[in-house]
Design a protein around this motif. Sequence first.
Motif, PDB file in Angstrom:
ATOM      1  N   UNK B  62       0.731  -1.153  -0.028  1.00 41.30           N
ATOM      2  CA  UNK B  62       0.011  -0.088  -0.144  1.00 41.30           C
ATOM      3  C   UNK B  62       0.949   1.165  -0.008  1.00 41.30           C
ATOM      4  N   UNK B  63       0.454   2.317  -0.659  1.00 42.23           N
ATOM      5  CA  UNK B  63       1.275   3.558  -0.554  1.00 42.23           C
ATOM      6  C   UNK B  63       1.515   3.941   0.831  1.00 42.23           C
ATOM      7  N   UNK B  64       0.488   4.109   1.592  1.00 41.95           N
ATOM      8  CA  UNK B  64       0.747   4.262   3.001  1.00 41.95           C
ATOM      9  C   UNK B  64       0.352   2.945   4.039  1.00 41.95           C
ATOM     10  N   UNK B  65       1.095   2.993   4.986  1.00 39.82           N
ATOM     11  CA  UNK B  65       0.734   1.676   5.912  1.00 39.82           C
ATOM     12  C   UNK B  65      -0.537   1.731   6.529  1.00 39.82           C
ATOM     13  N   UNK B  66      -1.093   2.909   6.872  1.00 40.19           N
ATOM     14  CA  UNK B  66      -2.257   3.143   7.771  1.00 40.19           C
ATOM     15  C   UNK B  66      -3.385   2.631   6.786  1.00 40.19           C
ATOM     16  N   UNK B  67      -3.203   2.261   5.413  1.00 41.96           N
ATOM     17  CA  UNK B  67      -4.135   1.453   4.867  1.00 41.96           C
ATOM     18  C   UNK B  67      -4.364   0.124   4.802  1.00 41.96           C
ATOM     19  N   UNK B  68      -3.030  -0.621   5.393  1.00 34.86           N
ATOM     20  CA  UNK B  68      -2.945  -2.026   5.638  1.00 34.86           C
ATOM     21  C   UNK B  68      -3.806  -2.497   6.787  1.00 34.86           C
ATOM     22  N   UNK B  69      -4.673  -3.371   6.797  1.00 32.13           N
ATOM     23  CA  UNK B  69      -5.452  -3.808   7.685  1.00 32.13           C
ATOM     24  C   UNK B  69      -4.522  -4.064   8.898  1.00 32.13           C
ATOM     25  N   UNK B  70      -4.977  -3.533   9.986  1.00 29.93           N
ATOM     26  CA  UNK B  70      -4.352  -3.564  11.326  1.00 29.93           C
ATOM     27  C   UNK B  70      -3.829  -4.880  11.658  1.00 29.93           C
ATOM     28  N   UNK B  71      -5.050  -5.937  11.527  1.00 30.02           N
ATOM     29  CA  UNK B  71      -4.650  -7.159  12.192  1.00 30.02           C
ATOM     30  C   UNK B  71      -3.698  -7.852  11.349  1.00 30.02           C
ATOM     31  N   UNK B  72      -3.264  -7.379  10.362  1.00 25.22           N
ATOM     32  CA  UNK B  72      -2.118  -8.185   9.680  1.00 25.22           C
ATOM     33  C   UNK B  72      -0.922  -7.933  10.734  1.00 25.22           C
ATOM     34  N   UNK B  73      -0.807  -6.719  11.165  1.00 29.75           N
ATOM     35  CA  UNK B  73       0.528  -6.337  11.970  1.00 29.75           C
ATOM     36  C   UNK B  73       0.417  -6.908  13.291  1.00 29.75           C
ATOM     37  N   UNK B  74      -0.868  -7.022  14.007  1.00 31.52           N
ATOM     38  CA  UNK B  74      -1.134  -7.319  15.349  1.00 31.52           C
ATOM     39  C   UNK B  74      -0.222  -8.821  15.521  1.00 31.52           C
ATOM     40  N   UNK B  75       0.559  -8.768  16.503  1.00 31.59           N
ATOM     41  CA  UNK B  75       1.276  -9.960  17.107  1.00 31.59           C
ATOM     42  C   UNK B  75       2.506 -10.191  16.361  1.00 31.59           C
ATOM     43  N   UNK B  76       2.887  -9.297  15.591  1.00 36.80           N
ATOM     44  CA  UNK B  76       4.130  -9.422  14.802  1.00 36.80           C
ATOM     45  C   UNK B  76       5.449  -9.081  15.763  1.00 36.80           C
ATOM     46  N   UNK B  77       6.354  -9.998  15.513  1.00 31.95           N
ATOM     47  CA  UNK B  77       7.441  -9.700  16.479  1.00 31.95           C
ATOM     48  C   UNK B  77       8.492  -8.853  15.791  1.00 31.95           C
ATOM     49  N   UNK B  78       8.554  -8.905  14.396  1.00 32.51           N
ATOM     50  CA  UNK B  78       9.420  -7.693  13.584  1.00 32.51           C
ATOM     51  C   UNK B  78       8.777  -7.434  12.222  1.00 32.51           C
ATOM     52  N   UNK B  79       9.051  -6.393  12.061  1.00 33.09           N
ATOM     53  CA  UNK B  79       8.561  -5.830  10.642  1.00 33.09           C
ATOM     54  C   UNK B  79       9.701  -5.500   9.703  1.00 33.09           C
ATOM     55  N   UNK B  80       9.502  -5.946   8.464  1.00 35.24           N
ATOM     56  CA  UNK B  80      10.399  -5.583   7.453  1.00 35.24           C
ATOM     57  C   UNK B  80       9.861  -4.471   6.488  1.00 35.24           C
ATOM     58  N   UNK B  81      10.365  -3.407   6.656  1.00 35.72           N
ATOM     59  CA  UNK B  81       9.862  -2.545   5.972  1.00 35.72           C
ATOM     60  C   UNK B  81      10.685  -2.104   4.572  1.00 35.72           C
ATOM     61  N   UNK B  82      10.093  -2.321   3.331  1.00 35.13           N
ATOM     62  CA  UNK B  82      10.981  -2.323   2.223  1.00 35.13           C
ATOM     63  C   UNK B  82      10.505  -1.336   1.334  1.00 35.13           C
ATOM     64  N   UNK B  83      11.607  -0.519   0.756  1.00 32.78           N
ATOM     65  CA  UNK B  83      11.375   0.482  -0.361  1.00 32.78           C
ATOM     66  C   UNK B  83      12.310   0.288  -1.327  1.00 32.78           C
TER      67      UNK B  83
END
Lengths: 279, 164
Positions: B62-83
Amino acid sequence: MMNKLRELLLAGNRQELERLRRLPGDPALWSEKVTPLIDERLEFLKNNFPVEFRISVENIIEQKLEASRDELLDIIYPTLGQMIKKYIQHQIQLLKESLEEQLRNTFQCGIAGRLRYALSGVKPKEMSDSILSKMDGPVIEEIFVIEQHSGILLGSASRHDTIDLDMIASMLTAIKSFVEDAFQRGDEKLEGVQYGTFSILIENFYTYYIAVAVSGSFSSNERMALSDSLAQFAQTDLKVNLKKRDGTSNYLIRQKLEHRFFNPQMAILHGEQNKNPTQ
Amino acid sequence: MISKKIVLTGCFGVGKTSLFNQFLFQRFSEKYLTTIGVKVDKKVIEVNGHKLSMLVWDIAGEVEQEKVPQSYYLGASAIIYVFDLTRPSTWLHMHSDIDYLNRLLKGVLINIVGNKSDLVSPEQLEYMKAGVPLSPNILTSAKTGENVEALFQSIGSALLLQNL
């Protein structure tokens, strides 16, 4: 004088003869003559196709079908089989519910009913279960205890070898998250997934959820019984084991799940009595 | 064995799925197929004799992360933010995206990854460094496999350390 007369009399014929001589080499002339005939014939065929060609077409289709019978059966068979199976399961479920209802009415309505109930000593539900016990009932195939959101598998039990359990837990959580987000129904949670005669029932708790894969049809009473049993299991067996969250907790949860849900003496769903766990 | 949820996120077309495929299956495809919803796969890595099961969630860009469904992130131990190192539009919202992720997942490990390093010249790299709002933790190439294993190994080490 005779020549003049002949020329006058045959002038028309000569012109016609000349036009006919030019005909083979002149497409425009051909088209002018032949196109209306073709159009007329085509119109006729369009209107009378079934009458004129029915037998030929039927023969061709028959030959084609005969030649590709195996391929056709390959295509139709699984769909047809699945439809029949689903229909039968549905009918059994309806029969079961109507039987339960009828027995309840027979034994609980009026003085005669209550007398029959008192004499027989058998509850309507027990009786309907007993009648239907030989039929194809619901069977718990697999149970997963999964952490909410992260989709990390906390424990599971299965009747047979299955694909990667962690993957099942994660994908199920992803599907659950997708549905809950996509339809934006506030705090409502996905409570089940159904495909064909196979159902995945989901019982949501605060930090985790339990997904139960059940084959065969089941009534709303059975769904409630399973739900109660899962809540009881969560209260008594999971409470302690989930606190540990170490390498042994997964094994302990599996043992508890097997004991509670795959043990024939602890059968929750009537179909369970006919199955033995393989694990 | 310890299991952890790791989420791959970022703008569309930055190469999240390519990183995912390179890490999990050591393969790369030139074809671009947009991810629908989410795709999950698992890989067990070993760090200093300890095994860690990484459940990688590759989510649709998504162009902005706020548009990603929140539940996909919940419970994550690490985030890989790719550009994408070659597309400035993919790091345009980086600051607000990282802020949002930090607010949503307090204390989560976030790795900023500049992908497609095989496509940039040293001059372009300098240009990128000057313009990118937050400096990336690592530069990768899903195509050549450069630093892909190293990225996941470093995340694995950090997660195991948290758990010990």
